[in-house]
Design an enzyme around this catalytic site. Structure first.
Site, PDB file in Angstrom:
ATOM      1  N   SER A 297       8.608  11.521   2.556  1.00  0.00           N
ATOM      2  CA  SER A 297       8.632  10.184   3.102  1.00  0.00           C
ATOM      3  C   SER A 297       7.854   9.083   1.931  1.00  0.00           C
ATOM      4  O   SER A 297       7.601   7.613   2.102  1.00  0.00           O
ATOM      5  CB  SER A 297       8.386   9.516   4.135  1.00  0.00           C
ATOM      6  OG  SER A 297       6.241  10.193   4.577  1.00  0.00           O
TER       7      SER A 297
ATOM      8  N   LYS B  61       3.445   4.244  11.869  1.00  0.00           N
ATOM      9  CA  LYS B  61       3.359   4.008  10.431  1.00  0.00           C
ATOM     10  C   LYS B  61       2.637   2.507  10.172  1.00  0.00           C
ATOM     11  O   LYS B  61       1.771   1.798   9.847  1.00  0.00           O
ATOM     12  CB  LYS B  61       4.759   4.269   9.353  1.00  0.00           C
ATOM     13  CG  LYS B  61       4.263   6.083   8.850  1.00  0.00           C
ATOM     14  CD  LYS B  61       4.970   5.639   7.726  1.00  0.00           C
ATOM     15  CE  LYS B  61       5.785   7.991   7.936  1.00  0.00           C
ATOM     16  NZ  LYS B  61       6.677   8.009   7.259  1.00  0.00           N
TER      17      LYS B  61
END
Lengths: 264, 815
Positions: free
Chosen positions: B664, B707
């Protein structure tokens, strides 16, 4: 038949038990010890060495054939007799000691029935337990050490002696909660009925019930059959009962598998 | 490329308007009786139940907390009630081989009845036998036999006696047997008299005794035969009277069970055994009868332990499966599926230092109880129990239940144990477990696919649409009713629905993880109680969410503190070349949180390699390495056609010591490299997440909410400037269900979320410089990021050419 009596009491001060080392003999020993304990009587153990066996053992030509095992010289019989007497004495003394009964033991020699009657003559109660010796065929008899008073059978003919025997038998059965059987011996049916009422009265005074059987002029053989068929644990009989006369005592000892209690 | 606008607030969180719900509280809603959104699972269960073929057992797979167990049980029970009740099963004695008990199959409900009737039969037989053997007729017949034998004995011996007496010798009973001796006047001749006889006479006597010995020996040799004959005749008598005594009660029982073919042969065996062992039965009733010994202490103890004389236990009936009063097929859940709990066991009793067992001590297992129906098991528990899995498979393959000693099977014990007759097995097994377990079994155990052909796959998430929302509300209402909790008002329901989307990680889905929702409801109920409310509101639900997070966020708070204190270096303002804020997710227990990590790239002259420092020190997992290789491929494709890539790049997650995996951050790393190549600084006010492919497309990642929130927390702690934000893959927009404070900050323009589809789009946001396009002349747009990167690479290539592969004065140029 004898003159009927109303109330019979039993005073027992001395008991003689004549036995051998067989199962009936052990049963008789134990029963006699318990009786002596209960009645607080003196107890004597008696072992009568059969004179014929002694002679057999000493004859050089005699032989013994064992039911289980090989034949052997008859001298071994003497050893067997001595061992038997010793075993019986030991068993008797141990049992008497445990019961804390005043007891003694002796060995006599002679014909079995004569010896028993002679040596036990002064006793108030004679308890006899012997293996059937008349029969040549061995029989297996289980030990019944505590069952002697469980189903006693007593002979009653209206005599004083039989009344005492009835009183003692009643006491034996009552103490052990046993089932008493009274055999009424009479000359006729009518007499049997009357004697039955007499016996019932005697038992009622002791607050004890019983089962009654009537026997009109029974022979000793008939009585022995009745004892065996009923599975009686002991036969109680008066010492002056005519059935014991003329070899009757011997026949009783030979034919019955249960102990015999002779009441004086 | 047109500038990328940040997402509108309504894209950051999908609210549910409570006013759109057609109820005030869940109290008004009907209870939900069936699961919804699990159509695949429903069809699978129906199929699994309906198909009656070997191997079509079921495995319900899905994460724990999905409600799989209740779902399975509900569906199976609904079906099982319509199925017939299966047979009762009993174990009885095997008279010829007692260590191999036989099994009897009886119609449902007949097991106990048969057991009780057998008990009554035994009582009747006992009385009958005692009565018979105590009867006058028996005594008379036995006495007749005894007398006959006795007479035969007596006659034989008397013959010898008579012969002896003819010779003046007598046969005398001794303690051990019989003796032969000369007599006089009926008494044994005294020894002294014998010695006085002359030798001839003595010899004659000796000879006579010798000849009589022969006769006597013959008779004694026959005695054992007579005894044997006596015993045979007594035995025959006993058989005859016993048979007459027991025939009637057993015939009555035979008549009542004449339809049951297994019972009749058994009754015949019982009858035969009773006849054979009548004396033992008689003795057991009269332990203290005249002529019997007192039972020993061992016998008394044995009788007490066995609840009766041992001989009578043989005729008992051990009902191992009893369906008296049941309706339908059994549905059994075995919570502790050990080997013996599944297959049953033969128990043993310890008596006087020895172990005793018989068929009465056979105990059933779950397979017995479920026979003819359904057995539900937790797969993990079965696998954890030694030999339970193997036994389950064996039973399903061979279609029978065998009760065997595990110790004996494994050779640990060599004592004789019971070997009960196996019971035919017809059962549907449903295993419940997680997906990983299912896939492992399917791959590694060849038997698994043969025996568990039906997978019941549960959906983790369901659609958040007009059809499912009302059902979801009913589900919430059902849970609160079942657990006697306060009803939820519409605002609370809306909040729970929104949170369900957050848990599903998708604003168009709802989580199907019932346990998580049930826990939320319980905790909200608690907070409502604390607030003194009768109804749970949105505030209570929010309180529950916040409180749960607070209970678990110690490490997250510590992590943030490290950043705000400057221990971990994170810039949220300014711009730096070759440095970008990456984002990662940490999961500790049930808590997931995001945190920024500085990613840096350094370039130098080299041979075209991208050095992933995490991988070099074995802190990078394979997925992370793959991401790095992919971005390498991108670089090679974009800049390596005209000339070789003469650079070496080193990438690192600064101040990361715990290992990194996943791709990611691959787009983040690529931005870093492009910044280093183009020497253009990257805004430190932005954090980046997203995976990249070799074409430069930015791909979706996981944990996007965490996040964003993680970076937001850092920015807020350091002071929101209005420039800060996060770049996320455009394909992750549907997954956004951000915290209320984040959404509020975005709505106020203090924080921004940028959806990005390509690397070029992203680099423009991060640098503020056009990415540039490649012209037909092979040149990039002048001044663009790509142009500057390409120029730098060309310069590296030239330097590398000048130095050459064997150049002695080769130098490294580090930027």
């Amino acid at each position: 038949m004898r003159t009927p009596t109303r109330r019979a009491s039993v005073q027992v001060r001395r008991i003689v038990v004549a036995a051998d080392a067989s199962a009936p003999g052990r049963a008789a020993l134990d029963a006699a010890i318990r009786l002596a304990q209960r009645l607080e009587a003196e107890l004597e153990g008696l072992y009568v060495e059969d004179i014929n066996l002694k002679r057999l053992a000493e004859l050089p030509v005699a032989r013994e054939f064992r039911f289980a095992g090989a034949a052997r010289d008859a001298a071994a019989i003497a050893e067997d007799l001595r061992n038997e007497a010793m075993r019986l004495r030991r068993a008797f003394e141990e049992a008497a000691s445990r019961a804390r009964v005043q007891a003694s033991f002796r060995v006599a020699e002679g014909q079995i029935e004569h010896g028993i009657l002679a040596e036990g003559g002064a006793a108030d109660l004679l308890v006899i337990g012997l293996e059937r010796r008349r029969s040549l065929v061995p029989t297996r008899i289980a030990a019944t050490t505590a069952a002697i008073a469980s189903r006693p059978m007593v002979l009653y003919d209206g005599s004083e002696g039989s009344a005492r025997a009835l009183a003692l038998a009643s006491r034996l059965a009552a103490d052990d909660a046993g089932a008493l059987t009274v055999v009424i011996r009479a000359a006729t049916e009518a007499e049997a009925l009357k004697l039955r009422r007499d016996a019932a009265r005697i038992l009622a005074e002791r607050d004890h019930g019983a089962r009654f059987r009537s026997a009109v002029r029974p022979s000793l053989f008939d009585l022995c059959r009745a004892v065996t068929a009923d599975g009686a644990s002991a036969l109680v009989i008066a010492s002056d009962d005519e059935l014991l006369e003329g070899g009757g005592f011997r026949q009783l000892l030979d034919d019955l598998m249960c102990p015999v209690i002779v009441v004086r | 490329m047109a500038p990328t606008r940040p997402l509108d607030p309504d894209k950051l969180y999908r609210k549910l308007d409570p006013a759109s719900l057609p109820f005030k509280t869940t109290e008004e809603l009907e209870t939900l009786s069936d699961a919804f959104g699990q159509q695949r699972a429903v069809e699978a269960v129906k199929f699994g139940i309906g198909i009656r073929r070997d191997g079509y057992n079921m495995f319900a797979l899905g994460p724990t907390g999905m409600g799989k167990h209740n779902f399975i049980r509900r569906h199976i029970e609904a079906h099982a009630t319509k199925e017939p009740v299966p047979s009762d099963w009993c174990y009885v004695n095997n008279f010829s081989e007692p260590h191999k008990p036989k099994v009897l199959r009886l119609p449902a409900g007949f097991g106990m009845r048969f057991r009780d009737e057998m008990a009554r039969l035994v009582d009747d037989v006992k009385s009958a036998i005692v009565g018979t053997f105590e009867s006058e007729q028996y005594r008379a017949r036995r006495e007749a036999i005894e007398n006959e034998l006795k007479e035969r004995h007596e006659q034989a011996f008397n013959e010898v006696q008579n012969h002896a007496q003819e010779k003046n010798i007598s046969l005398i009973r001794t303690p051990m047997g019989l003796g032969l001796a000369p007599t006089k006047d009926g008494e044994v001749l005294p020894p002294e008299e014998f010695r006085k006889l002359d030798q001839t006479r003595q010899d004659k006597i000796k000879a006579d005794i010798a000849s009589l010995e022969g006769e006597l020996a013959n008779v004694m040799r026959q005695a054992p035969n007579w005894q044997r004959e006596f015993r045979d005749r007594i035995r025959a008598l006993n058989r005859e009277v016993t048979e007459s005594a027991v025939r009637h009660p057993i015939d009555e029982l035979r008549h009542r069970y004449q339809e049951m073919t297994q019972v009749l042969p058994y009754l015949t065996e019982v009858q035969e055994d009773i006849i054979e062992n009548a004396d033992e039965i008689l003795a057991a009733q009269q332990p203290e009868a005249e002529g019997q010994q007192q039972p020993s202490q061992m016998q008394v103890g044995l009788r007490r332990t066995l609840q009766g004389p041992p001989v009578l236990r043989r005729y008992q009936v051990n009902v191992v499966v009893d369906h008296r009063g049941d309706a339908g097929a059994p549905v059994v859940y075995e919570d502790n599926p050990t080997y013996v709990n599944l297959a049953g066991r033969s128990e043993q009793m310890a008596m006087f230092g020895a172990l005793f067992t018989d068929f009465n001590l056979i105990k059933p297992g779950a397979l017995h109880r479920a026979n003819g129906g359904y057995l539900i098991l937790d797969a993990r528990k079965v696998l954890l129990q030694p030999y339970a899995w193997e036994e389950l498979k064996r039973a399903l393959r061979s279609r029978d239940i065998r009760i065997e000693s595990l110790a004996e099977n494994l050779g640990w014990s060599t004592t004789v144990t019971l070997q009960p007759e196996p019971i035919p097995l017809s059962v549907k097994v449903v295993l419940i477990g997680d997906r990983m377990l299912y896939y492992l079994l399917a791959q590694a155990d060849p038997d698994f696919s043969e025996l568990f052909k039906v997978a019941i796959d549960f959906e983790d998430r369901i659609e958040r649409d007009g059809d499912n929302l009302p059902l979801y509300a009913r589900l919430l209402g059902t849970i609160v009713k079942q657990e006697s909790m306060r009803p939820l008002d519409a605002t609370a329901v809306a909040r729970v629905v929104e949170h369900a989307s957050r848990l599903a990680g998708d604003n168009e889905k709802l989580t199907a993880h019932i346990r998580s929702i049930a826990d939320l409801l319980r905790e909200a109920d608690y907070w409502a109680h604390q607030a003194g409310r009768d109804t749970v509101t949105r505030a209570d639900v929010q309180q529950a969410i916040d409180a749960k997070r607070y209970r678990a966020d110690r490490i997250q708070v510590d992590s943030l503190e490290q950043i705000t204190q400057g221990t971990v270096l994170i810039d949220t303002a300014g711009a730096k070349v070759g440095q970008v804020n990456g984002l990662s997710v940490m999961q500790i227990g049930e808590l997931m949180f995001g945190r920024p990590t500085r990613i840096t790239a350094r370039i130098r002259l080299g041979r075209g390699e991208v050095v992933d420092i995490e991988r070099e020190v074995a802190l990078g997992g394979p997925l992370h390495s793959k991401g790095v290789l992919i971005l390498s491929g991108f670089l090679g494709q974009r800049f390596g056609e005209a000339h070789p890539l003469a650079l070496s790049v080193s990438l690192v997650f600064e101040q990361s010591y715990g290992g990194v995996d996943g791709d990611s951050a691959s787009s983040t790393e690529l931005y870093c490299i492009l910044s280093a190549l183009s020497d253009l600084p990257i805004k430190q006010s932005l954090a980046v997440t997203g995976s990249v492919n070799q074409r430069g497309d930015v791909q979706a990642i996981g944990g996007v909410n965490e996040k964003i929130e993680g970076y937001f927390d850092v920015c807020r702690a350091q002071g929101l400037t209005g420039d800060q934000g996060v770049m996320i893959p455009a394909s992750n927009v549907r997954h956004l269900m951000l915290r209320e404070d984040v959404v509020a900050a975005c709505a106020a323009g203090k924080f921004h979320i940028y959806p990005v589809e390509s690397i070029d789009q992203g680099i423009e946001i991060l640098t503020g410089v056009e990415a540039g396009t490649l012209g037909p002349d092979g040149k990039w747009t002048e001044g663009s990021v790509n142009a500057r990167a390409a120029a730098r690479l060309a310069e590296f290539a030239e330097r590398a050419r000048r130095f050459g592969p064997a150049g002695a004065d080769r130098k490294e140029d580090t930027t």
